[in-house]
Design an enzyme around this catalytic site. Structure first.
Site, mmCIF file in Angstrom:
data_model
loop_
_atom_site.group_PDB
_atom_site.id
_atom_site.type_symbol
_atom_site.label_atom_id
_atom_site.label_comp_id
_atom_site.label_asym_id
_atom_site.label_seq_id
_atom_site.Cartn_x
_atom_site.Cartn_y
_atom_site.Cartn_z
ATOM 1 N NE ARG A 21 15.419 28.169 47.760
ATOM 2 C CZ ARG A 21 15.919 29.467 47.559
ATOM 3 N NH1 ARG A 21 16.450 30.388 48.191
ATOM 4 N NH2 ARG A 21 15.415 30.452 46.940
ATOM 5 C CG ASN A 40 18.459 27.548 46.328
ATOM 6 O OD1 ASN A 40 18.190 26.021 47.245
ATOM 7 N ND2 ASN A 40 17.885 28.118 45.729
#
Length: 93
Positions: A21, A40
């Site tokens: 990320r 996530n």
């Protein structure tokens, strides 16, 4: 004409716990003019939402698929839509 678009991508593979990320956010900021987030999911995927010029969304998608990403990307599924707005920058969620 390069209209704005909304890209939603679901990235499968070993993409959690490897900085995926963070690197996605850094890449979106490097491309420029993109807002959105990387998140996530409970099933092990990462969801990426990016809004901005369509060509820049495509660049981010190409990086997700073929770039030097952390972890291992087994596949990416994407959908395209009209931007919804409401994002302030590119966030990690």
């Amino acid at each position: 004409m390069n209209e704005d678009a909304r890209l939603t991508a679901w990235v499968r593979g070993r993409v959690q716990g490897v900085g995926f990320r963070w690197f996605t956010r850094a890449n979106a900021l490097e491309i420029g003019d993109l807002v959105g987030f990387a998140l996530n999911l409970d099933d092990g995927r990462v969801q990426v939402v990016a809004e901005g010029p369509r060509d820049k969304c495509h660049r981010l998608l190409e990086w997700l698929r073929d770039g030097d990403t952390p972890g291992r990307v087994d596949g990416v599924t994407e959908i395209w839509a009209t931007p919804r707005g409401g994002y302030d920058g590119f966030a990690i969620r």
